[in-house]
Design a protein around this motif. Structure first.
Motif: not given
Lengths: 112, 116
Positions: B9-30
């Protein structure tokens, strides 16, 4: 860069009143959409419109809602009798299919 | 029906640092996959999208995302964040079969905070 234009940016209306939100999609796009975002929540699909008729609609899009493309450029969302829970940001979008899916800046609707 | 999960829900990152935001999906095809960014009171700006082909997608503002079919994920990354990246980030999925008529399904969003 082509834009989707929405007017007004803010609208305040009294409960029970009808409201019309307006959108001008990108001119060569074929699909038109309305989405809603209640404050602090996720964006929710309301309806899609193609070839002058509704293609898909969500369960949110009940009989209180209607859409229309009254001329070659405008795309409108009408809420017939507004309720407090209709207060939200309403986004219009248009696309050529999924290519070039573009959102407008939104209309913030406040029902009092 | 498709669905999207953004577990953070929330992510805190220092300026200059790397970032990864996660996303998972559910779907029957591409699926068609999107990342949007929203600044307070503003509309939705498209960062990048995946339709097919190369699974590593480059977007605007230095963002990239990688589609991993085996993990049903489409995580957003940036090697070095700037204070101006502070915003709400939404992952969204669309159905290929709809041809554009189906709406996008959005995740609940991740609020990114940048520490100086």
């Amino acid at each position: 860069e082509p834009e989707v234009t929405q007017t007004p940016s803010h609208q305040v209306t009294q409960m029970g009143q009808e409201v019309i939100l307006r959108c001008v999609p990108i001119s060569n796009h074929l699909y038109f959409y309305w989405y809603r975002q209640i404050l602090g929540q996720k964006v929710e699909f309301l309806v899609s419109f193609y070839n002058n008729e509704i293609s898909e609609k969500s369960e949110i899009f009940d009989d209180q809602f209607s859409v229309e493309r009254p001329d070659g450029s405008n795309f409108t969302l009408k809420i017939r009798s507004t309720k407090l829970e209709d207060s939200a940001m309403y986004f219009c979008a248009s696309s050529e299919g999924f290519s070039g899916y573009t959102f407008g800046s939104g209309t913030r609707l406040t029902v009092v | 029906a498709q669905s999207v999960t953004q577990p953070d829900i929330h992510i805190t990152v220092s300026e200059g640092a790397s970032l990864e935001l996660r996303c998972n999906y559910s779907y029957g095809a591409t699926p068609y996959l999107f990342w949007y960014v929203q600044s307070p009171g503003q509309g939705l700006q498209l960062l990048l999208k995946y339709f097919s082909g190369d699974t590593l997608v480059q977007g605007i503002k230095g963002f990239e995302a990688e589609f991993k079919r085996s993990q049903s994920s489409f995580n957003l990354r940036k090697p070095s964040v700037h204070w101006s990246d502070a915003a709400e980030y939404f992952c969204a999925v669309g159905a290929v079969t709809g041809g554009g008529a189906d709406g996008l399904t959005f995740g609940k969003g991740t609020h990114l905070i940048i520490q100086p």
